[in-house]
Write a protein that holds these residues in place. Structure first.
Motif, PDB file in Angstrom:
ATOM      1  N   PRO A   6     -23.693   6.722   6.565  1.00 13.64           N
ATOM      2  CA  PRO A   6     -22.919   6.085   5.481  1.00 13.64           C
ATOM      3  C   PRO A   6     -23.638   5.543   4.619  1.00 13.64           C
ATOM      4  CG  PRO A   6     -21.896   5.462   7.838  1.00 13.64           C
ATOM      5  CD  PRO A   6     -23.005   6.562   8.175  1.00 13.64           C
ATOM      6  N   ILE A   7     -24.772   4.764   5.266  1.00 12.78           N
ATOM      7  CA  ILE A   7     -25.899   4.234   4.293  1.00 12.78           C
ATOM      8  C   ILE A   7     -26.579   5.342   3.465  1.00 12.78           C
ATOM      9  CG2 ILE A   7     -28.288   3.126   4.120  1.00 12.78           C
ATOM     10  CD1 ILE A   7     -27.722   2.135   7.045  1.00 12.78           C
ATOM     11  N   ARG A   8     -26.540   6.499   3.915  1.00 12.65           N
ATOM     12  CA  ARG A   8     -27.223   7.716   2.945  1.00 12.65           C
ATOM     13  C   ARG A   8     -26.298   7.910   1.944  1.00 12.65           C
ATOM     14  NH1 ARG A   8     -30.452  12.146   6.080  1.00 12.65           N
ATOM     15  NH2 ARG A   8     -31.725  11.163   7.453  1.00 12.65           N
ATOM     16  N   PHE A   9     -24.969   8.032   2.310  1.00 11.39           N
ATOM     17  CA  PHE A   9     -23.765   8.323   1.364  1.00 11.39           C
ATOM     18  C   PHE A   9     -23.782   7.151   0.437  1.00 11.39           C
ATOM     19  CE2 PHE A   9     -19.222   8.208   0.426  1.00 11.39           C
ATOM     20  CZ  PHE A   9     -19.317   9.307  -0.843  1.00 11.39           C
ATOM     21  N   VAL A  45     -30.173  16.599  -6.810  1.00  5.75           N
ATOM     22  CA  VAL A  45     -31.570  16.150  -6.108  1.00  5.75           C
ATOM     23  C   VAL A  45     -31.349  15.043  -4.933  1.00  5.75           C
ATOM     24  CG1 VAL A  45     -33.798  14.825  -6.634  1.00  5.75           C
ATOM     25  CG2 VAL A  45     -32.869  16.453  -8.288  1.00  5.75           C
ATOM     26  N   ALA A  46     -30.464  14.045  -5.205  1.00 13.11           N
ATOM     27  CA  ALA A  46     -30.184  13.056  -4.276  1.00 13.11           C
ATOM     28  C   ALA A  46     -29.265  13.525  -3.138  1.00 13.11           C
ATOM     29  CB  ALA A  46     -29.182  11.965  -5.060  1.00 13.11           C
ATOM     30  N   GLY A  47     -28.429  14.414  -3.347  1.00  9.60           N
ATOM     31  CA  GLY A  47     -27.436  15.189  -2.386  1.00  9.60           C
ATOM     32  C   GLY A  47     -28.456  15.912  -1.305  1.00  9.60           C
ATOM     33  N   LEU A  48     -29.395  16.727  -1.689  1.00  9.01           N
ATOM     34  CA  LEU A  48     -30.218  17.462  -1.101  1.00  9.01           C
ATOM     35  C   LEU A  48     -31.339  16.538  -0.265  1.00  9.01           C
ATOM     36  CD1 LEU A  48     -31.183  20.541  -3.500  1.00  9.01           C
ATOM     37  CD2 LEU A  48     -29.848  20.458  -1.589  1.00  9.01           C
ATOM     38  N   LEU A  49     -31.923  15.649  -0.906  1.00  7.26           N
ATOM     39  CA  LEU A  49     -32.800  14.818  -0.282  1.00  7.26           C
ATOM     40  C   LEU A  49     -32.265  13.730   0.835  1.00  7.26           C
ATOM     41  CD1 LEU A  49     -35.030  13.550  -3.235  1.00  7.26           C
ATOM     42  CD2 LEU A  49     -35.529  15.099  -1.573  1.00  7.26           C
ATOM     43  N   LEU A  50     -31.214  13.470   0.431  1.00  8.87           N
ATOM     44  CA  LEU A  50     -30.275  12.456   1.296  1.00  8.87           C
ATOM     45  C   LEU A  50     -29.664  13.341   2.603  1.00  8.87           C
ATOM     46  CD1 LEU A  50     -29.205   9.916  -1.150  1.00  8.87           C
ATOM     47  CD2 LEU A  50     -30.653   9.437   0.417  1.00  8.87           C
ATOM     48  N   ASN A  51     -29.439  14.596   2.360  1.00 15.02           N
ATOM     49  CA  ASN A  51     -28.626  15.263   3.412  1.00 15.02           C
ATOM     50  C   ASN A  51     -29.586  15.837   4.253  1.00 15.02           C
ATOM     51  OD1 ASN A  51     -26.240  16.465   4.435  1.00 15.02           O
ATOM     52  ND2 ASN A  51     -26.792  18.375   3.600  1.00 15.02           N
ATOM     53  N   GLY A  53     -31.559  16.660   7.522  1.00 15.11           N
ATOM     54  CA  GLY A  53     -31.168  16.461   8.714  1.00 15.11           C
ATOM     55  C   GLY A  53     -29.478  15.949   9.172  1.00 15.11           C
ATOM     56  N   VAL A  54     -28.962  15.976   8.037  1.00 14.76           N
ATOM     57  CA  VAL A  54     -27.318  15.578   8.422  1.00 14.76           C
ATOM     58  C   VAL A  54     -26.555  16.862   8.584  1.00 14.76           C
ATOM     59  CG1 VAL A  54     -25.332  14.688   7.438  1.00 14.76           C
ATOM     60  CG2 VAL A  54     -27.580  13.603   7.127  1.00 14.76           C
ATOM     61  N   GLY A  55     -26.992  17.799   7.622  1.00 10.16           N
ATOM     62  CA  GLY A  55     -26.387  19.332   8.063  1.00 10.16           C
ATOM     63  C   GLY A  55     -25.067  19.240   7.220  1.00 10.16           C
ATOM     64  N   GLY A  56     -24.071  20.125   7.848  1.00 14.25           N
ATOM     65  CA  GLY A  56     -22.752  20.234   7.001  1.00 14.25           C
ATOM     66  C   GLY A  56     -22.253  21.469   7.578  1.00 14.25           C
ATOM     67  N   VAL A 114     -23.250  24.800 -12.018  1.00 12.49           N
ATOM     68  CA  VAL A 114     -23.815  24.973 -10.472  1.00 12.49           C
ATOM     69  C   VAL A 114     -24.693  23.826 -10.096  1.00 12.49           C
ATOM     70  CG1 VAL A 114     -25.703  26.680  -9.635  1.00 12.49           C
ATOM     71  CG2 VAL A 114     -23.788  27.697 -11.346  1.00 12.49           C
ATOM     72  N   LEU A 115     -25.395  23.328 -10.909  1.00  8.99           N
ATOM     73  CA  LEU A 115     -26.185  22.133 -10.817  1.00  8.99           C
ATOM     74  C   LEU A 115     -25.012  20.947 -10.062  1.00  8.99           C
ATOM     75  CD1 LEU A 115     -28.789  21.699 -13.271  1.00  8.99           C
ATOM     76  CD2 LEU A 115     -29.317  22.279 -10.854  1.00  8.99           C
ATOM     77  N   GLU A 116     -23.973  20.738 -10.609  1.00 11.48           N
ATOM     78  CA  GLU A 116     -23.037  19.791 -10.503  1.00 11.48           C
ATOM     79  C   GLU A 116     -22.557  19.983  -8.812  1.00 11.48           C
ATOM     80  OE1 GLU A 116     -19.672  18.173 -12.304  1.00 11.48           O
ATOM     81  OE2 GLU A 116     -20.420  19.162 -14.174  1.00 11.48           O
ATOM     82  N   GLU A 117     -22.363  21.160  -8.547  1.00 10.50           N
ATOM     83  CA  GLU A 117     -21.637  21.656  -7.320  1.00 10.50           C
ATOM     84  C   GLU A 117     -22.799  21.778  -6.275  1.00 10.50           C
ATOM     85  OE1 GLU A 117     -18.614  21.103  -6.530  1.00 10.50           O
ATOM     86  OE2 GLU A 117     -18.336  21.054  -8.561  1.00 10.50           O
ATOM     87  N   LEU A 118     -23.986  22.001  -6.452  1.00  6.40           N
ATOM     88  CA  LEU A 118     -25.275  21.767  -5.580  1.00  6.40           C
ATOM     89  C   LEU A 118     -25.241  20.514  -4.805  1.00  6.40           C
ATOM     90  CD1 LEU A 118     -27.644  23.107  -4.212  1.00  6.40           C
ATOM     91  CD2 LEU A 118     -29.021  22.475  -6.263  1.00  6.40           C
ATOM     92  N   GLY A 119     -24.883  19.398  -5.787  1.00  6.39           N
ATOM     93  CA  GLY A 119     -24.875  18.431  -5.504  1.00  6.39           C
ATOM     94  C   GLY A 119     -23.521  17.761  -4.822  1.00  6.39           C
ATOM     95  N   TRP A 120     -22.378  17.997  -5.347  1.00  7.48           N
ATOM     96  CA  TRP A 120     -21.307  17.593  -4.937  1.00  7.48           C
ATOM     97  C   TRP A 120     -20.773  18.360  -3.591  1.00  7.48           C
ATOM     98  CZ3 TRP A 120     -20.320  12.732  -6.474  1.00  7.48           C
ATOM     99  CH2 TRP A 120     -20.872  12.439  -8.015  1.00  7.48           C
ATOM    100  N   ALA A 121     -20.529  19.845  -3.922  1.00 10.52           N
ATOM    101  CA  ALA A 121     -20.193  20.437  -2.838  1.00 10.52           C
ATOM    102  C   ALA A 121     -21.256  20.854  -2.083  1.00 10.52           C
ATOM    103  CB  ALA A 121     -19.524  21.747  -3.263  1.00 10.52           C
ATOM    104  N   GLY A 122     -22.329  20.627  -2.092  1.00 15.80           N
ATOM    105  CA  GLY A 122     -23.441  20.706  -1.191  1.00 15.80           C
ATOM    106  C   GLY A 122     -23.824  19.418  -0.401  1.00 15.80           C
ATOM    107  N   GLY A 123     -25.214  18.709  -0.728  1.00 16.68           N
ATOM    108  CA  GLY A 123     -25.407  17.510   0.057  1.00 16.68           C
ATOM    109  C   GLY A 123     -24.423  16.566  -0.034  1.00 16.68           C
ATOM    110  N   GLY A 124     -23.699  16.370  -1.197  1.00 20.01           N
ATOM    111  CA  GLY A 124     -22.715  14.980  -1.388  1.00 20.01           C
ATOM    112  C   GLY A 124     -21.526  15.137  -0.431  1.00 20.01           C
ATOM    113  N   LEU A 125     -21.068  16.362  -0.203  1.00 17.25           N
ATOM    114  CA  LEU A 125     -19.906  16.562   0.641  1.00 17.25           C
ATOM    115  C   LEU A 125     -19.931  16.441   2.104  1.00 17.25           C
ATOM    116  CD1 LEU A 125     -16.913  17.545   0.971  1.00 17.25           C
ATOM    117  CD2 LEU A 125     -17.655  19.966   1.214  1.00 17.25           C
ATOM    118  N   ALA A 126     -21.270  16.711   2.557  1.00 19.88           N
ATOM    119  CA  ALA A 126     -21.549  16.622   3.972  1.00 19.88           C
ATOM    120  C   ALA A 126     -21.889  15.140   4.144  1.00 19.88           C
ATOM    121  CB  ALA A 126     -22.903  17.439   3.935  1.00 19.88           C
ATOM    122  N   LEU A 127     -22.570  14.449   3.074  1.00 19.54           N
ATOM    123  CA  LEU A 127     -22.748  12.974   3.517  1.00 19.54           C
ATOM    124  C   LEU A 127     -21.441  12.270   3.523  1.00 19.54           C
ATOM    125  CD1 LEU A 127     -25.687  12.549   0.896  1.00 19.54           C
ATOM    126  CD2 LEU A 127     -25.860  12.148   3.344  1.00 19.54           C
ATOM    127  N   ALA A 128     -20.418  12.443   2.440  1.00 19.62           N
ATOM    128  CA  ALA A 128     -19.378  11.986   2.389  1.00 19.62           C
ATOM    129  C   ALA A 128     -18.325  12.225   3.301  1.00 19.62           C
ATOM    130  CB  ALA A 128     -18.499  12.435   1.339  1.00 19.62           C
TER     131      ALA A 128
END
Length: 258
Positions: A6-9, A45-51, A53-56, A114-128
């Protein structure tokens, strides 16, 4: 690790909203342009870095669903555009755009999608989803996605002129569309087992509409905003919702990550 998600998100949300806003709010035009670049890059960038060790979501890749995602969203955009023409709310006035200029529009639309979804559907989704669960995580991510688009609208930097010039109803429709569209792209991503399905689903209508508008399709101003064939209009989110319900009724979805 789960207690930190939650803090990472929260950090992810703060970065993607506050960093571009702080730059685009400056009087210096160079900082404004830097803010636009930060807006495009920060989710990935934020999604990949903050994700880390979290996975998805993991599992078998279903590559047919990557192409299928593009087909679904292209049908939504095409349907919305067809309704606009049938209602007399769209027109075509050739702009005489050159082939190279049209290719540039297509290239930019592809890259940014593509850059948007790398963040939103990639790392961002796993964090959320890790922070809030599959359902609420997608819902909140969709609202953050809408806010991310609206930051430059509020600051009036010209990134989304149709929203800057549109009435309050268009803004409300845009937020609703982002919410529905995020659920649809997430559903397609889960079926494909890869974020590339969301990228394909996002890029296909963007390329289609950006190319047509550069060539001369328009007429959605003023009272015709409801027929704008993208998020911000009224037809697009209704068709996206219909597609989402149809997909869910067609067959069970792969389980969301726990």
């Amino acid at each position: 690790m789960s207690g930190l998600v939650p803090i990472r998100f929260a950090i992810f949300v703060a970065v993607v909203l506050a960093l571009p806003a702080s730059l685009m709010a400056q009087a210096d035009p160079q900082l404004v342009e830097l803010g636009k670049l930060a807006m495009i890059l920060s989710p990935a960038v934020a999604g990949l870095l903050l994700n880390w060790g979290v996975g998805g979501a993991r599992g078998k890749r279903r590559w047919a669903w990557v192409a299928g995602a593009a087909g679904v969203t292209l049908a939504i955009a095409g349907g919305a555009l067809a309704v606009a023409f049938l209602a007399g709310a769209a027109r075509f006035s050739p702009t005489g755009v050159t082939g190279s200029a049209l290719l540039a529009v297509v290239g930019v639309s592809t890259l940014t999608s593509v850059l948007e979804e790398l963040g939103w559907a990639g790392g961002g989704l796993a964090l959320a989803e890790g922070a809030l669960g599959p359902r609420w995580g997608v819902a909140v991510l969709g609202l953050v996605w809408a806010a991310w688009h609206l930051v430059p609208v509020v600051l009036g930097v010209g990134l989304f002129p149709y929203l800057e010039q549109g009435p309050p109803g268009m803004i409300a429709a845009f937020v609703a569309a982002c919410l529905v569209y995020r659920f649809l792209l997430t559903d397609l991503r889960r079926r494909a087992g890869t974020w590339l399905a969301a990228a394909a689903g996002h890029a296909a209508p963007n390329i289609f509409l950006a190319g047509l508008m550069a060539a001369g399709v328009g007429g959605f101003e003023a009272g015709a905003w409801g027929f704008f064939p993208a998020p911000g209009g009224l037809v697009f989110p209704l068709l996206a919702l219909a597609a989402l319900l149809a997909l869910r009724a067609r067959r069970p979805r792969p389980p969301a990550p726990r």
